[in-house]
Design a protein around this motif. Structure first.
Motif, PDB file in Angstrom:
ATOM      1  N   PRO A 212       0.799  -1.235   0.000  1.00  0.00           N
ATOM      2  CA  PRO A 212       0.000   0.000   0.000  1.00  0.00           C
ATOM      3  C   PRO A 212       0.831   1.285   0.000  1.00  0.00           C
ATOM      4  N   LYS A 213       2.149   1.177   0.197  1.00  0.00           N
ATOM      5  CA  LYS A 213       3.010   2.368   0.201  1.00  0.00           C
ATOM      6  C   LYS A 213       3.495   2.741  -1.196  1.00  0.00           C
ATOM      7  N   ILE A 214       3.116   1.952  -2.208  1.00  0.00           N
ATOM      8  CA  ILE A 214       3.541   2.228  -3.583  1.00  0.00           C
ATOM      9  C   ILE A 214       2.441   2.977  -4.313  1.00  0.00           C
ATOM     10  N   GLN A 215       2.852   4.029  -5.041  1.00  0.00           N
ATOM     11  CA  GLN A 215       1.954   4.813  -5.890  1.00  0.00           C
ATOM     12  C   GLN A 215       2.234   4.433  -7.339  1.00  0.00           C
ATOM     13  N   LEU A 216       1.217   4.534  -8.195  1.00  0.00           N
ATOM     14  CA  LEU A 216       1.349   4.178  -9.602  1.00  0.00           C
ATOM     15  C   LEU A 216       1.368   5.436 -10.465  1.00  0.00           C
ATOM     16  N   ALA A 217       2.335   5.518 -11.374  1.00  0.00           N
ATOM     17  CA  ALA A 217       2.398   6.585 -12.386  1.00  0.00           C
ATOM     18  C   ALA A 217       2.303   5.877 -13.726  1.00  0.00           C
ATOM     19  N   ILE A 218       1.275   6.220 -14.506  1.00  0.00           N
ATOM     20  CA  ILE A 218       1.011   5.475 -15.734  1.00  0.00           C
ATOM     21  C   ILE A 218       0.644   6.430 -16.861  1.00  0.00           C
ATOM     22  N   THR A 219       0.955   6.043 -18.082  1.00  0.00           N
ATOM     23  CA  THR A 219       0.696   6.896 -19.237  1.00  0.00           C
ATOM     24  C   THR A 219      -0.796   6.896 -19.583  1.00  0.00           C
ATOM     25  N   PRO A 220      -1.269   7.959 -20.260  1.00  0.00           N
ATOM     26  CA  PRO A 220      -2.700   8.083 -20.558  1.00  0.00           C
ATOM     27  C   PRO A 220      -3.293   6.914 -21.344  1.00  0.00           C
ATOM     28  N   GLY A 221      -2.550   6.338 -22.255  1.00  0.00           N
ATOM     29  CA  GLY A 221      -3.062   5.219 -23.039  1.00  0.00           C
ATOM     30  C   GLY A 221      -3.335   3.976 -22.230  1.00  0.00           C
ATOM     31  N   LEU A 222      -2.630   3.816 -21.108  1.00  0.00           N
ATOM     32  CA  LEU A 222      -2.833   2.662 -20.239  1.00  0.00           C
ATOM     33  C   LEU A 222      -3.723   2.996 -19.048  1.00  0.00           C
ATOM     34  N   GLU A 223      -3.777   4.249 -18.689  1.00  0.00           N
ATOM     35  CA  GLU A 223      -4.508   4.690 -17.492  1.00  0.00           C
ATOM     36  C   GLU A 223      -5.989   4.360 -17.549  1.00  0.00           C
ATOM     37  N   ILE A 224      -6.560   4.364 -18.727  1.00  0.00           N
ATOM     38  CA  ILE A 224      -7.989   4.118 -18.875  1.00  0.00           C
ATOM     39  C   ILE A 224      -8.396   2.723 -18.369  1.00  0.00           C
ATOM     40  N   HIS A 225      -7.462   1.771 -18.366  1.00  0.00           N
ATOM     41  CA  HIS A 225      -7.748   0.409 -17.912  1.00  0.00           C
ATOM     42  C   HIS A 225      -7.352   0.150 -16.466  1.00  0.00           C
ATOM     43  N   THR A 226      -6.944   1.183 -15.748  1.00  0.00           N
ATOM     44  CA  THR A 226      -6.516   1.004 -14.360  1.00  0.00           C
ATOM     45  C   THR A 226      -7.667   0.470 -13.518  1.00  0.00           C
ATOM     46  N   PRO A 227      -7.459  -0.626 -12.802  1.00  0.00           N
ATOM     47  CA  PRO A 227      -8.523  -1.168 -11.950  1.00  0.00           C
ATOM     48  C   PRO A 227      -8.974  -0.148 -10.902  1.00  0.00           C
ATOM     49  N   LEU A 228     -10.261  -0.140 -10.614  1.00  0.00           N
ATOM     50  CA  LEU A 228     -10.827   0.825  -9.666  1.00  0.00           C
ATOM     51  C   LEU A 228     -10.108   0.858  -8.325  1.00  0.00           C
ATOM     52  N   PRO A 229      -9.755  -0.288  -7.731  1.00  0.00           N
ATOM     53  CA  PRO A 229      -9.075  -0.223  -6.423  1.00  0.00           C
ATOM     54  C   PRO A 229      -7.735   0.520  -6.447  1.00  0.00           C
ATOM     55  N   LEU A 230      -7.112   0.655  -7.619  1.00  0.00           N
ATOM     56  CA  LEU A 230      -5.800   1.312  -7.717  1.00  0.00           C
ATOM     57  C   LEU A 230      -5.902   2.789  -8.096  1.00  0.00           C
ATOM     58  N   ARG A 231      -7.052   3.248  -8.519  1.00  0.00           N
ATOM     59  CA  ARG A 231      -7.179   4.623  -9.033  1.00  0.00           C
ATOM     60  C   ARG A 231      -6.820   5.693  -8.007  1.00  0.00           C
ATOM     61  N   ARG A 232      -7.116   5.476  -6.747  1.00  0.00           N
ATOM     62  CA  ARG A 232      -6.782   6.481  -5.718  1.00  0.00           C
ATOM     63  C   ARG A 232      -5.270   6.660  -5.573  1.00  0.00           C
ATOM     64  N   ARG A 233      -4.509   5.632  -5.935  1.00  0.00           N
ATOM     65  CA  ARG A 233      -3.052   5.697  -5.811  1.00  0.00           C
ATOM     66  C   ARG A 233      -2.380   5.853  -7.172  1.00  0.00           C
ATOM     67  N   THR A 234      -3.112   6.382  -8.158  1.00  0.00           N
ATOM     68  CA  THR A 234      -2.598   6.485  -9.521  1.00  0.00           C
ATOM     69  C   THR A 234      -2.488   7.936  -9.962  1.00  0.00           C
ATOM     70  N   GLU A 235      -1.412   8.220 -10.661  1.00  0.00           N
ATOM     71  CA  GLU A 235      -1.174   9.542 -11.251  1.00  0.00           C
ATOM     72  C   GLU A 235      -0.853   9.322 -12.725  1.00  0.00           C
ATOM     73  N   THR A 236      -1.410  10.157 -13.586  1.00  0.00           N
ATOM     74  CA  THR A 236      -1.151  10.043 -15.019  1.00  0.00           C
ATOM     75  C   THR A 236       0.078  10.878 -15.375  1.00  0.00           C
ATOM     76  N   VAL A 237       0.994  10.265 -16.116  1.00  0.00           N
ATOM     77  CA  VAL A 237       2.204  10.963 -16.565  1.00  0.00           C
ATOM     78  C   VAL A 237       2.328  10.823 -18.075  1.00  0.00           C
ATOM     79  N   GLY A 238       2.951  11.810 -18.692  1.00  0.00           N
ATOM     80  CA  GLY A 238       3.112  11.784 -20.137  1.00  0.00           C
ATOM     81  C   GLY A 238       4.255  12.676 -20.569  1.00  0.00           C
TER      82      GLY A 238
END
Length: 189
Positions: free
Chosen positions: A81-107
């Motif tokens: 739970p201490k890890i945050q996710l940084a993901i590109t816009p093309g992949l971000e759309i498929h991010t599972p709901l439980p991970l969205r609070r810990r996700t940031e979009t980068v490009g």
């Protein structure tokens, strides 16, 4: 030899510097997992960066060829739970709901904003890596281009894939942010 000197001459890193930044200690827990895909979506990669006592340390978490395998790796790593996710816009759309609070979009915008800072971190000895050969190849072949406002590593100008380098830049920059310390609020009355 094998034309490697050509790409090294245009690299965004001074020749030989990256090898001197290898660190044998295990990467600290937590941090940022940055995920990207190759230009043709034939490869998905993840690089984790975490703040340690000697600066930010980066580690290649996975290189897979299928999107399903990528999501399986992300879920495995994000079990911490201490890890945050940084993901590109093309992949971000498929991010599972439980991970969205810990996700940031980068490009590209974040890449342009962070490239110079991460380059300085490497040169000043504030960024370390685990000695991954694949990461070393991507970092050393990345070519720096100047834009109107900044400098950025370019996939188009580089003589091969650099997605691990891009992930390393995003993850290292985000992991280098000062930790937010919250204090308990007490009401007197």
């Amino acid at each position: 030899h094998l034309n490697l000197w050509v790409s090294a001459a245009k690299s965004w890193m001074p020749i030989g510097l990256w090898e001197t930044r290898a660190h044998t200690d295990p990467i600290p827990e937590g941090g940022i997992l940055a995920v990207d895909s190759s230009i043709d979506d034939s490869r998905y990669v993840g690089v984790r960066a975490s703040q340690g006592p000697d600066g930010v340390q980066v580690h290649v978490e996975f290189v897979v060829e299928k999107e399903d395998a990528m999501w399986a790796e992300i879920e495995r790593i994000m079990a911490d739970p201490k890890i945050q996710l940084a993901i590109t816009p093309g992949l971000e759309i498929h991010t599972p709901l439980p991970l969205r609070r810990r996700t940031e979009t980068v490009g590209y915008g974040e890449l342009a904003r962070y490239t110079t800072m991460v380059r300085s971190m490497i040169i000043e000895g504030k960024l370390w890596h685990d000695g991954s050969v694949a990461l070393a190849e991507h970092v050393q072949r990345a070519v720096l281009v100047k834009t109107q406002a900044s400098q950025v590593v370019s996939s188009q100008k580089s003589p091969g894939p650099i997605e691990l380098c891009r992930c390393m830049i995003w993850a290292a920059a985000l992991a280098s942010r000062p930790a937010v310390r919250t204090k308990a609020a007490f009401a007197a009355g």
